[in-house]
Design a protein around this motif. Structure first.
Motif, mmCIF file in Angstrom:
data_model
loop_
_atom_site.group_PDB
_atom_site.id
_atom_site.type_symbol
_atom_site.label_atom_id
_atom_site.label_comp_id
_atom_site.label_asym_id
_atom_site.label_seq_id
_atom_site.Cartn_x
_atom_site.Cartn_y
_atom_site.Cartn_z
ATOM 1 N N GLU A 158 -24.643 51.785 21.619
ATOM 2 C CA GLU A 158 -23.344 51.168 21.891
ATOM 3 C C GLU A 158 -23.027 50.025 20.926
ATOM 4 O O GLU A 158 -21.889 49.876 20.473
ATOM 5 C CB GLU A 158 -23.313 50.624 23.321
ATOM 6 C CG GLU A 158 -23.449 51.676 24.413
ATOM 7 C CD GLU A 158 -22.175 52.463 24.622
ATOM 8 O OE1 GLU A 158 -21.090 51.927 24.348
ATOM 9 O OE2 GLU A 158 -22.265 53.616 25.067
ATOM 10 N N VAL A 159 -24.020 49.199 20.646
ATOM 11 C CA VAL A 159 -23.817 47.955 19.896
ATOM 12 C C VAL A 159 -24.850 47.862 18.778
ATOM 13 O O VAL A 159 -26.048 48.020 19.015
ATOM 14 C CB VAL A 159 -23.954 46.726 20.824
ATOM 15 C CG1 VAL A 159 -23.636 45.435 20.061
ATOM 16 C CG2 VAL A 159 -23.066 46.865 22.048
ATOM 17 N N LYS A 160 -24.396 47.580 17.565
ATOM 18 C CA LYS A 160 -25.325 47.487 16.439
ATOM 19 C C LYS A 160 -25.557 46.057 15.967
ATOM 20 O O LYS A 160 -26.471 45.807 15.176
ATOM 21 C CB LYS A 160 -24.829 48.330 15.263
ATOM 22 C CG LYS A 160 -23.547 47.840 14.621
ATOM 23 C CD LYS A 160 -23.120 48.725 13.447
ATOM 24 C CE LYS A 160 -23.883 48.423 12.194
ATOM 25 N NZ LYS A 160 -23.337 49.142 11.010
ATOM 26 N N GLY A 161 -24.734 45.115 16.458
ATOM 27 C CA GLY A 161 -24.908 43.744 15.990
ATOM 28 C C GLY A 161 -24.214 42.744 16.886
ATOM 29 O O GLY A 161 -23.413 43.100 17.754
ATOM 30 N N MET A 162 -24.563 41.482 16.690
ATOM 31 C CA MET A 162 -23.933 40.386 17.424
ATOM 32 C C MET A 162 -23.692 39.239 16.448
ATOM 33 O O MET A 162 -24.580 38.885 15.659
ATOM 34 C CB MET A 162 -24.843 39.917 18.565
ATOM 35 C CG MET A 162 -24.244 38.862 19.459
ATOM 36 S SD MET A 162 -22.762 39.398 20.354
ATOM 37 C CE MET A 162 -23.396 40.794 21.283
ATOM 38 N N VAL A 163 -22.476 38.694 16.500
ATOM 39 C CA VAL A 163 -22.129 37.590 15.611
ATOM 40 C C VAL A 163 -21.396 36.514 16.406
ATOM 41 O O VAL A 163 -20.944 36.746 17.526
ATOM 42 C CB VAL A 163 -21.237 38.052 14.433
ATOM 43 C CG1 VAL A 163 -21.939 39.122 13.609
ATOM 44 C CG2 VAL A 163 -19.889 38.561 14.932
ATOM 45 N N LYS A 164 -21.296 35.346 15.804
ATOM 46 C CA LYS A 164 -20.502 34.273 16.396
ATOM 47 C C LYS A 164 -19.528 33.757 15.350
ATOM 48 O O LYS A 164 -19.750 33.887 14.138
ATOM 49 C CB LYS A 164 -21.395 33.140 16.904
ATOM 50 C CG LYS A 164 -22.167 32.420 15.816
ATOM 51 C CD LYS A 164 -23.063 31.318 16.401
ATOM 52 C CE LYS A 164 -23.797 30.573 15.292
ATOM 53 N NZ LYS A 164 -24.680 29.509 15.823
ATOM 54 N N ALA A 165 -18.436 33.181 15.830
ATOM 55 C CA ALA A 165 -17.428 32.575 14.960
ATOM 56 C C ALA A 165 -16.909 31.323 15.645
ATOM 57 O O ALA A 165 -16.906 31.238 16.884
ATOM 58 C CB ALA A 165 -16.281 33.544 14.706
ATOM 59 N N GLU A 166 -16.473 30.354 14.865
ATOM 60 C CA GLU A 166 -15.896 29.158 15.461
ATOM 61 C C GLU A 166 -14.631 29.554 16.221
ATOM 62 O O GLU A 166 -13.777 30.271 15.698
ATOM 63 C CB GLU A 166 -15.574 28.118 14.389
ATOM 64 C CG GLU A 166 -16.827 27.532 13.740
ATOM 65 C CD GLU A 166 -16.505 26.392 12.793
ATOM 66 O OE1 GLU A 166 -15.425 25.767 12.943
ATOM 67 O OE2 GLU A 166 -17.333 26.133 11.899
ATOM 68 N N PHE A 167 -14.542 29.086 17.453
ATOM 69 C CA PHE A 167 -13.430 29.505 18.306
ATOM 70 C C PHE A 167 -12.083 29.120 17.708
ATOM 71 O O PHE A 167 -11.119 29.894 17.780
ATOM 72 C CB PHE A 167 -13.580 28.905 19.706
ATOM 73 C CG PHE A 167 -12.443 29.246 20.625
ATOM 74 C CD1 PHE A 167 -12.229 30.551 21.030
ATOM 75 C CD2 PHE A 167 -11.560 28.265 21.071
ATOM 76 C CE1 PHE A 167 -11.174 30.888 21.875
ATOM 77 C CE2 PHE A 167 -10.507 28.585 21.909
ATOM 78 C CZ PHE A 167 -10.313 29.898 22.315
ATOM 79 N N HIS A 168 -11.993 27.950 17.100
ATOM 80 C CA HIS A 168 -10.696 27.525 16.549
ATOM 81 C C HIS A 168 -10.289 28.442 15.398
ATOM 82 O O HIS A 168 -9.098 28.729 15.210
ATOM 83 C CB HIS A 168 -10.727 26.052 16.123
ATOM 84 C CG HIS A 168 -11.379 25.794 14.796
ATOM 85 N ND1 HIS A 168 -10.670 25.765 13.616
ATOM 86 C CD2 HIS A 168 -12.667 25.554 14.474
ATOM 87 C CE1 HIS A 168 -11.510 25.509 12.614
ATOM 88 N NE2 HIS A 168 -12.728 25.381 13.101
ATOM 89 N N GLN A 169 -11.261 28.948 14.627
ATOM 90 C CA GLN A 169 -10.930 29.905 13.566
ATOM 91 C C GLN A 169 -10.459 31.229 14.155
ATOM 92 O O GLN A 169 -9.503 31.839 13.667
ATOM 93 C CB GLN A 169 -12.150 30.145 12.665
ATOM 94 C CG GLN A 169 -12.505 29.000 11.751
ATOM 95 C CD GLN A 169 -13.494 29.407 10.667
ATOM 96 O OE1 GLN A 169 -13.788 30.595 10.479
ATOM 97 N NE2 GLN A 169 -14.017 28.436 9.941
ATOM 98 N N PHE A 170 -11.142 31.685 15.205
ATOM 99 C CA PHE A 170 -10.764 32.922 15.886
ATOM 100 C C PHE A 170 -9.329 32.818 16.396
ATOM 101 O O PHE A 170 -8.529 33.749 16.241
ATOM 102 C CB PHE A 170 -11.742 33.163 17.039
ATOM 103 C CG PHE A 170 -11.515 34.436 17.797
ATOM 104 C CD1 PHE A 170 -11.841 35.670 17.258
ATOM 105 C CD2 PHE A 170 -10.990 34.402 19.085
ATOM 106 C CE1 PHE A 170 -11.652 36.848 17.977
ATOM 107 C CE2 PHE A 170 -10.792 35.569 19.808
ATOM 108 C CZ PHE A 170 -11.123 36.795 19.254
ATOM 109 N N ALA A 171 -8.992 31.665 16.988
ATOM 110 C CA ALA A 171 -7.627 31.457 17.484
ATOM 111 C C ALA A 171 -6.615 31.481 16.348
ATOM 112 O O ALA A 171 -5.532 32.084 16.467
ATOM 113 C CB ALA A 171 -7.553 30.126 18.234
ATOM 114 N N GLU A 172 -6.950 30.852 15.230
ATOM 115 C CA GLU A 172 -6.035 30.817 14.090
ATOM 116 C C GLU A 172 -5.876 32.190 13.446
ATOM 117 O O GLU A 172 -4.804 32.512 12.913
ATOM 118 C CB GLU A 172 -6.534 29.802 13.054
ATOM 119 C CG GLU A 172 -6.394 28.353 13.529
ATOM 120 C CD GLU A 172 -7.023 27.363 12.563
ATOM 121 O OE1 GLU A 172 -7.702 27.801 11.606
ATOM 122 O OE2 GLU A 172 -6.850 26.141 12.775
ATOM 123 N N LEU A 173 -6.920 33.008 13.507
ATOM 124 C CA LEU A 173 -6.819 34.366 12.958
ATOM 125 C C LEU A 173 -5.743 35.150 13.696
ATOM 126 O O LEU A 173 -4.896 35.806 13.085
ATOM 127 C CB LEU A 173 -8.169 35.076 13.096
ATOM 128 C CG LEU A 173 -8.208 36.536 12.625
ATOM 129 C CD1 LEU A 173 -8.085 36.620 11.110
ATOM 130 C CD2 LEU A 173 -9.496 37.217 13.093
#
Length: 211
Positions: free
Chosen positions: A139-154
């Motif tokens: 089902e899942v091949k990887g896990m990553v994190k991103a800064e939430f404020h960047q995710f919101a701006e995306l």
């Protein structure tokens, strides 16, 4: 998996029976799903955790997606979907730890299926690190994190890419580190309004917790 029995609904969210996963996607029938987004904090920075879907997935392989998500079976309530978290990413979470973000209806039409989801969306505030995730590799091949404020701006259109850091499991079983930029085209194509609504609800919860 295609024979999973799912509860189905009409346009008004009224239950109308049961159908298989294959049928709901082939015929475009409303059905329920469970979405859980993980957010953690490191040194005063909020991070959102994203799964990288397996190469073996029939739908949207190798794209970034909700931390853990899946269909609700015909006999399940929305909070029963918590099982998806343990199954997909190996983290034990109880239903009472989930913060509800609401129920969101949306429709995505692809080449070979129509996905009409009634998504029960939750937030989970985690203290886990990337090393704590154990992935269900089909089902899942990887896990990553991103800064939430960047995710919101995306998703607001203020930036074109975000920085993601984490790992993926290669087909030979080896673990490779990921540290790269990702744009919207590398995410599962949930409607933009879905992403924006989820982000706004997350912001409100995070703000309330800091008061």
């Amino acid at each position: 998996m295609e024979k999973e029995q799912l509860k189905i609904f009409d346009e008004g969210r009224n239950p109308i029976g049961v159908a298989t996963r294959d049928e709901v996607h082939r015929l475009g029938i409303w059905h329920e799903s469970f979405h859980c987004w993980f957010i953690g904090k490191e040194k005063d920075t909020d991070y959102i955790y994203l799964q990288l879907r397996s190469d073996f997935k029939k739908d949207y392989p190798n794209l970034l997606d909700i931390t853990a998500a899946g269909h609700l079976w015909a006999h399940e309530s929305p909070r029963d979907g918590v099982r998806e978290i343990k199954e997909e990413v190996g983290i034990d979470v109880s239903a009472n730890e989930l913060i509800p973000l609401g129920v969101m209806d949306y429709c995505v039409i692809a080449d070979d299926f129509i996905d009409k989801e009634i998504a029960n969306v939750f937030l989970y505030q985690t203290g886990k690190s990337l090393d704590d995730f154990t992935l269900q590799e089909e089902e899942v091949k990887g896990m990553v994190k991103a800064e939430f404020h960047q995710f919101a701006e995306l998703w607001s259109g203020e930036r074109g890419t975000i920085r993601i850091k984490g790992f993926e499991i290669k087909r030979d079983g080896t673990k490779a580190l990921l540290n790269k930029n990702a744009g919207r085209d590398q995410f599962v194509p949930h409607p933009i309004q879905y992403y924006r609504t989820v982000i706004q609800k997350m912001k409100e919860i995070l703000k309330g917790m800091r008061r």
